[in-house]
Design a protein around this motif. Structure first.
Motif, PDB file in Angstrom:
ATOM      1  N   LEU A  90      28.658  28.335  38.569  1.00  0.00           N
ATOM      2  CA  LEU A  90      29.525  29.307  37.905  1.00  0.00           C
ATOM      3  C   LEU A  90      30.907  29.308  38.525  1.00  0.00           C
ATOM      4  O   LEU A  90      31.921  29.352  37.823  1.00  0.00           O
TER       5      LEU A  90
ATOM      6  N   SER B  11      32.581  26.237  37.293  1.00  0.00           N
ATOM      7  CA  SER B  11      32.975  26.370  35.886  1.00  0.00           C
ATOM      8  C   SER B  11      34.204  27.242  35.750  1.00  0.00           C
ATOM      9  O   SER B  11      35.126  26.928  34.999  1.00  0.00           O
ATOM     10  N   ALA B  12      34.221  28.363  36.456  1.00  0.00           N
ATOM     11  CA  ALA B  12      35.386  29.251  36.377  1.00  0.00           C
ATOM     12  C   ALA B  12      36.613  28.542  36.934  1.00  0.00           C
ATOM     13  O   ALA B  12      37.712  28.699  36.403  1.00  0.00           O
TER      14      ALA B  12
ATOM     15  N   ALA C   6      37.851  25.956  34.421  1.00  0.00           N
ATOM     16  CA  ALA C   6      38.395  26.615  33.238  1.00  0.00           C
ATOM     17  C   ALA C   6      39.703  27.324  33.557  1.00  0.00           C
ATOM     18  O   ALA C   6      40.240  28.012  32.694  1.00  0.00           O
ATOM     19  N   ALA C   7      40.196  27.150  34.772  1.00  0.00           N
ATOM     20  CA  ALA C   7      41.481  27.710  35.180  1.00  0.00           C
ATOM     21  C   ALA C   7      41.504  29.218  35.063  1.00  0.00           C
ATOM     22  O   ALA C   7      42.439  29.796  34.522  1.00  0.00           O
ATOM     23  N   LEU C   8      40.459  29.872  35.551  1.00  0.00           N
ATOM     24  CA  LEU C   8      40.424  31.322  35.495  1.00  0.00           C
ATOM     25  C   LEU C   8      40.920  31.871  36.821  1.00  0.00           C
ATOM     26  O   LEU C   8      40.499  31.396  37.871  1.00  0.00           O
TER      27      LEU C   8
ATOM     28  N   MET D 219      37.712  26.096  28.778  1.00  0.00           N
ATOM     29  CA  MET D 219      36.958  27.329  28.975  1.00  0.00           C
ATOM     30  C   MET D 219      35.781  27.383  28.012  1.00  0.00           C
ATOM     31  O   MET D 219      34.640  27.670  28.390  1.00  0.00           O
ATOM     32  N   ALA D 220      36.044  27.029  26.748  1.00  0.00           N
ATOM     33  CA  ALA D 220      34.966  27.052  25.767  1.00  0.00           C
ATOM     34  C   ALA D 220      33.862  26.092  26.165  1.00  0.00           C
ATOM     35  O   ALA D 220      32.668  26.399  26.078  1.00  0.00           O
TER      36      ALA D 220
ATOM     37  N   PHE E  29      33.004  25.023  29.101  1.00  0.00           N
ATOM     38  CA  PHE E  29      32.176  25.442  30.222  1.00  0.00           C
ATOM     39  C   PHE E  29      31.366  26.682  29.947  1.00  0.00           C
ATOM     40  O   PHE E  29      30.350  26.911  30.606  1.00  0.00           O
ATOM     41  N   VAL E  30      31.782  27.497  28.972  1.00  0.00           N
ATOM     42  CA  VAL E  30      30.870  28.536  28.515  1.00  0.00           C
ATOM     43  C   VAL E  30      29.604  27.866  27.993  1.00  0.00           C
ATOM     44  O   VAL E  30      28.478  28.272  28.295  1.00  0.00           O
TER      45      VAL E  30
ATOM     46  N   PHE F 260      27.633  26.061  31.141  1.00  0.00           N
ATOM     47  CA  PHE F 260      26.916  26.991  32.008  1.00  0.00           C
ATOM     48  C   PHE F 260      25.928  27.809  31.210  1.00  0.00           C
ATOM     49  O   PHE F 260      24.787  28.006  31.628  1.00  0.00           O
ATOM     50  N   GLY F 261      26.364  28.299  30.043  1.00  0.00           N
ATOM     51  CA  GLY F 261      25.516  29.204  29.278  1.00  0.00           C
ATOM     52  C   GLY F 261      24.243  28.541  28.792  1.00  0.00           C
ATOM     53  O   GLY F 261      23.156  29.093  28.906  1.00  0.00           O
TER      54      GLY F 261
END
Lengths: 169, 314, 636
Positions: free
Chosen positions: C354, C357-358, C361-363, C409-410, C412-413, C416-417
């Motif tokens: 996670l 992934s974050a 996704a450049a969060l 981002m999409a 990796f949702v 991971f999801g």
């Protein structure tokens, strides 16, 4: 777009005043005052069709129309029972829908209450005794109030729902 | 130092307490426009109060991601509230962030919400997640390009400085690049906050839901937090739209009078924007899901034109 | 005892990091052993840029080696190849003349080829190894051609001499060398359209090798591009920078688009490597353009952004590959459609994945966000360039970077999801166990480094700025803000991820404090997911990865050109009953259809025509030799 706006402004607000004196049959032991205290200002209703002929649904659909406007009392319909406080159940509970109704009731968070709509909801109505029908809604989930009628008009429904949550006072 | 903390707390309170009122006013306006009396503007407060009293039903297939998401959503919107110039041109955390950080903070919230939608293991949640991230991803180029157009004119990407420098420009509203960027940003606001014509916040049909489908499993205090965060996001996007493009009332000398003026100006601007959104939502039908990318591409074209206008007429 | 090789590799990694740090600080040094290698001798030079990449390799090699200690030891051949791989990668940034470079580069390629081929029986592995070998050697051919030409024209095979002599060469000569070397290095980096080997080779290799290949080996392609465009050839025409920028924009978009529709966990990560190389090249391209236009501050910003993203990508891509490897180790499958619910069985792996992934996704406030922010700010500086054409190129780069960020981002949702959340979609996923301790240790180290790189840009930027300044030939930058805030170009932008992180932490606690104050109910009840009253819930009712990617497949169908295969098997008794439905909706690769297949067909036609030369007659061959001899005597 402008034509629509013009019509809207010209027609104005057509909501009728709230009906007085709703008649409901209380069968639950829950105190009216407790439900009124929790949900008097905001109520979320999840309507469940437990095998109804859809006559009640047509009347319920009128509740959100401009003339009866349920929303002005802080009552609105929701899609998921997780969001709901009240289950508005129509129809005699058919055998196929009994388990689904039970699961919907379980999925609704406490505190919650159930209103059975129509003669079918009360005890099976004209379908009472049929091989495909379990009985009234109270045979499947605990019911707090019944709004009788076949079908009850939107005014009756509105008065009944408002009576259940203690409005308008 | 104390004054700074006071200002920060005050701004958070304005956003946090004012957001449900914004949503309530929007709902009432929409109802009046279709001839209903509609709920009271204070109804969302009653809804939140009631939700706080309900128990939480958590699905057995979910994990800690589901339970953490409402808190993450609230956290990201509260931090964003400290970066957006709401009632003054010097928001508290101005040094820490700018427009790009804003966009990505909102994406952080969307990321977790989409994961929570998948976590429940239902088809509705997955569908909502899939569509939600698609809309968010396709809206992003528009925001960044529109932001770049603003940053070019103001020679900074710091939100407070942009507001200050625009405030000194007299004929801002007549600038075509500005109007084009405003239009692009408006469309993106509708997409990101889940309003018509992109997403209907009042729908009951799961197959038409985007944002609502991701929150179908939430109840009680979690749902209250998610709804509150959604209202704050709408408030913040509208404040951003209002203050970046119409920076009146924000650039006076500091002092309690300035804060009051800023709040009044904000209220007036938000009222106008809310009215516009209400009229739009009442008269426009929701777009088919696969027409939404066309709408977003159109908004990108507007942002691109705005940028070209700024560059060519430097 | 058989894990000794990995321990040795980890030690080499630590040494590399130490050496690299010395180099970055400016402690340069040279090692020359003239007799070891023909045509110039072995020559190794440590300078800031080389030191940076050396430290990068060490930084990624240590967790990968620790991870490898936790996985199955493999054959001795694989362990030896791994050791050679790490060692040769460490030597590439140090190489200071053509022969040294060629030898270390080729050692690296050969070692990784053997590692890609570690599963010698499976056909996909063999195909992957073959494509990798062909592409890497085609790249080597370009590199050798370029380097030998440059060496011939400047009169020396040493890079030091090229720096001095190359600016005196003619424009066409420098362009030719740029094209050759650029193609070679771009192929190694996995830039579109030379990327075809990446999604084949990286999934086939074992996970610690994939982590190194994706994390550092392809960065050596970037290293080469930096040397070519900014160092060896001096300042070049604007089209060099534009080419790099456009290649970067194309790679980032196309990489993420392919990743969105891929459901093999490791191949998805490989496509994301292509995407991130694209982002790095956006920074490099902007630096080259600003450098050529005489904007030193902006060039420094662009290069620093590219270097930062290089480090960040190494960190989170290695983390993601190790996490994927842990998943494959536990379940035996890479296919996301068969996974699910792993967050409950493998909580540590899930948490690390996670974070990765974050980050990718450049969060905010993680490291991926910081370097993408810097890249945006660097691209925004294009307003100082006068040419409107260049402005438009930059705007397209900005738009593609923004779209890439959202799509990543999409993706990796989805990754991971689908892999970790909800219910397991197969028995293998339902019986998965947590990864062994060395794997977890490696992943936690990398996750911690992602967080540290995200919260501490004010400590990292001065170091990278010094490296970038040395490459561009400038003085190191003045202060870039204080310990809390990063300030860029005097008031243009400021960022403080530490403040944001603290604010987020405080804001997360606000509901915890506020809810009891408003007397919120605290009861929680567990129940099944709302399913409209259905009786059972199985994993078949969850969203699948294919379904999740469907909106993207439809929006971008002009790019994917998907084909549909629908195979319905009816019950033998009646067509009203269906026994089995098989549905496939694969995307077609436009590069395969329009570039590689025609090129290969052309090659085959040419080879068949040239085969006429091989008549089999010894007399004809002798005649060939005589003719060649006469020709060379005439030309000499």
């Amino acid at each position: 777009m402008f034509r629509q706006l013009r019509t809207a402004i010209r027609t104005g607000i057509v909501t009728e005043p709230a009906p007085q004196g709703g008649e409901i049959e209380r069968i639950g032991e829950r105190l009216a005052s407790e439900i009124a205290r929790l949900f008097g200002r905001s109520l979320a209703i999840r309507q469940v069709d437990a095998g109804s002929c859809n006559g009640c649904e047509l009347e319920i659909a009128g509740l959100t129309a401009p003339h009866y406007d349920l929303e002005r009392f802080g009552v609105h319909f929701v899609a998921s029972p997780r969001h709901a406080d009240c289950l508005l159940v129509t129809g005699p509970v058919t055998r196929n829908m009994a388990e689904a109704l039970r699961r919907t009731w379980q999925a609704t968070p406490d505190p919650k209450f159930v209103i059975a709509v129509g003669d079918c909801g009360r005890d099976g109505g004209i379908f009472r005794g049929s091989y495909a029908v379990v009985g009234g809604v109270s045979d499947v989930v605990p019911v707090d109030a019944v709004i009788p009628g076949c079908p009850p008009s939107p005014a009756t429904l509105l008065a009944g729902i408002l009576e259940a949550i203690g409005r308008p006072r | 130092m104390i004054a700074d903390i006071g200002v920060a707390v005050g701004q958070v309170l304005v956003v946090g307490m004012g957001a449900p009122l914004l949503v309530g006013v929007l709902r009432t306006l929409k109802a009046r426009l279709v001839g209903r009396r509609g709920p009271s503007p204070w109804q969302p407060y009653a809804d939140l109060r009631k939700l706080l009293g309900k128990e939480v039903v958590v699905s057995t297939t979910t994990s800690w991601v589901f339970r953490a998401t409402p808190y993450v959503l609230v956290a990201t919107t509260l931090v964003t509230a400290l970066i957006v110039p709401v009632s003054s041109a010097r928001p508290p955390l101005a040094f820490a962030g700018n427009i790009i950080l804003l966009v990505y903070l909102f994406m952080l919230g969307t990321f977790f919400l989409a994961l929570a939608g998948l976590d429940a293991g239902s088809a509705f949640g997955g569908m909502g997640s899939s569509r939600g991230v698609a809309v968010a991803a396709l809206a992003e180029p528009t925001i960044i390009v529109a932001v770049f157009a603003l940053a070019l004119r103001a020679d900074t990407i710091d939100l407070g400085l942009v507001v200050e420098r625009f405030g000194q420009e007299p004929w801002l509203a007549a600038n075509p690049a500005h109007l084009l960027a405003f239009a692009a940003f408006f469309i993106v606001m509708l997409a990101e906050t889940g309003r018509l014509p992109v997403d209907n916040p009042a729908t009951h049909l799961e197959l038409t839901m985007i944002h609502e489908a991701m929150v179908l499993e939430y109840s009680g205090r979690y749902l209250a937090l998610v709804e509150w965060a959604g209202a704050m996001k709408l408030f913040l996007f509208m404040s951003l739209l209002a203050n970046l493009f119409v920076p009146w009332g924000l650039t006076g000398p500091a002092g309690p009078g300035a804060v009051l003026l800023g709040l009044l100006a904000l209220a007036a601007k938000l009222a106008v924007l809310t009215g516009a959104v209400a009229v739009l939502e009442t008269t426009v039908a929701k777009l088919r899901l696969f027409r939404v990318p066309e709408l977003l591409a159109g908004s990108f074209a507007l942002a691109f034109l705005s940028l070209m206008a700024v560059i060519l007429f430097r | 005892m058989d894990r000794l090789a990995y321990g040795l590799a980890a030690l080499i990694g630590i040494a590399a990091t130490a050496f690299g740090s010395y180099g970055m600080r400016g402690d340069v040094g040279t090692l020359r052993v003239a007799w070891l290698v023909p045509l110039g001798g072995l020559e190794l030079t440590l300078d800031p840029l080389g030191g940076f990449f050396l430290a990068l390799i060490g930084f990624a090699a240590v967790p990968a080696s620790i991870y490898a200690m936790g996985s199955s030891p493999g054959e001795r051949r694989d362990r030896f190849a791994y050791l050679v791989f790490v060692l040769s990668m460490c030597l590439v940034p140090l190489a200071a003349n053509t022969m040294t470079f060629a030898i270390t580069w080729e050692l690296m390629s050969l070692a990784s080829y053997f590692l890609v081929l570690h599963d010698r029986e499976s056909k996909p592995s063999i195909y992957a190894g073959w494509v990798y070998a062909v592409m890497t050697h085609a790249g080597l051919a370009c590199l050798l051609a370029g380097m030998l030409l440059l060496g011939a024209w400047t009169g020396s095979p040493r890079f030091e001499d090229w720096r001095a002599a190359a600016p005196a060469l003619s424009g066409t000569a420098r362009n030719a060398v740029f094209v050759l070397l650029g193609l070679g290095f771009a192929g190694k980096a996995g830039v579109i359209p030379l990327h075809v080997w990446l999604p084949l080779a990286h999934p086939a290799a074992p996970s610690h090798v994939s982590a190194l290949m994706s994390g550092v080996m392809i960065k050596l392609g970037v290293y080469g591009l930096l040397r070519v465009s900014l160092d060896w050839l001096g300042a070049g025409p604007a089209w060099w920078g534009v080419a790099i920028l456009v290649a970067g924009a194309a790679s980032s978009l196309i990489g993420v688009l392919y990743a969105l529709v891929d459901h093999d966990l490791k191949r998805l990560l490989a496509f994301h490597s292509i995407e991130n190389i694209g982002i790095i090249l956006l920074g490099v391209g902007s630096a080259v353009l600003y450098h050529g236009a005489g904007l030193p501050a902006a060039a420094l910003l662009g290069l620093a952004a590219a270097l930062y993203h290089t480090v960040n990508h190494a960190a989170f891509k290695a983390l993601l590959f190790l996490g994927a490897g842990a998943v494959v180790h536990a379940t035996g499958t890479r296919n996301m459609e068969e996974l699910g619910g792993l967050i409950k069985r493998m909580p540590w792996t899930a948490a690390c994945f996670l974070v990765g992934s974050a980050a990718i996704a450049a969060l905010p406030p993680l490291n991926g966000f910081v370097s993408e922010w810097l890249t945006f700010v660097a691209l925004f500086q294009n307003t100082h360039l006068a040419a409107v054409g260049l402005n438009i190129v930059f705007i397209l780069g900005i738009a593609s970077l923004a779209l890439t960020g959202g799509l990543a981002m999409a993706c990796f949702v989805k990754a991971f999801g689908i892999t970790f959340l909800a219910l397991p979609r197969s028995d293998a996923a339902a019986r998965a166990n947590e990864a062994p301790v060395p794997m977890r240790l490696a992943m936690l180290t990398l996750a911690a480094s992602c967080v540290a790189l995200g919260l501490g840009p004010t400590l990292v930027i001065p170091v990278l700025g010094a490296v970038a300044a040395s490459v561009l030939g400038q003085a190191p930058p003045a202060t870039v803000g204080d310990w809390l805030t990063l300030r860029v170009s005097g008031g243009y932008a400021s960022l403080s991820t530490l403040a944001i992180a603290i604010a987020l932490g405080a804001a997360l606690l606000v509901p915890f404090a506020a809810l009891p104050l408003v007397r919120a109910a605290r009861r929680t009840r567990a129940y099944e997911t709302w399913g409209c009253g259905r009786i059972i819930q199985t994993s078949r009712m969850e969203y699948t990865a294919t379904a999740f990617a469907n909106p993207f497949k439809r929006v971008f169908d002009f790019f994917y050109r998907p084909t549909k295969h629908l195979d319905i098997e009816f019950h033998p008794e009646s067509r009203f009953f269906v026994e089995r439905i098989e549905y496939e909706n694969p995307a077609r690769s436009i590069f395969h259809d329009w570039l590689y297949r025609p090129a290969l067909d052309l090659l085959r036609v040419g080879a068949r025509a040239a085969g006429a030369l091989q008549s089999g007659s010894a007399n004809l061959y002798l005649a060939y030799i005589l003719a060649a001899l006469l020709l060379m005597l005439v030309l000499a």
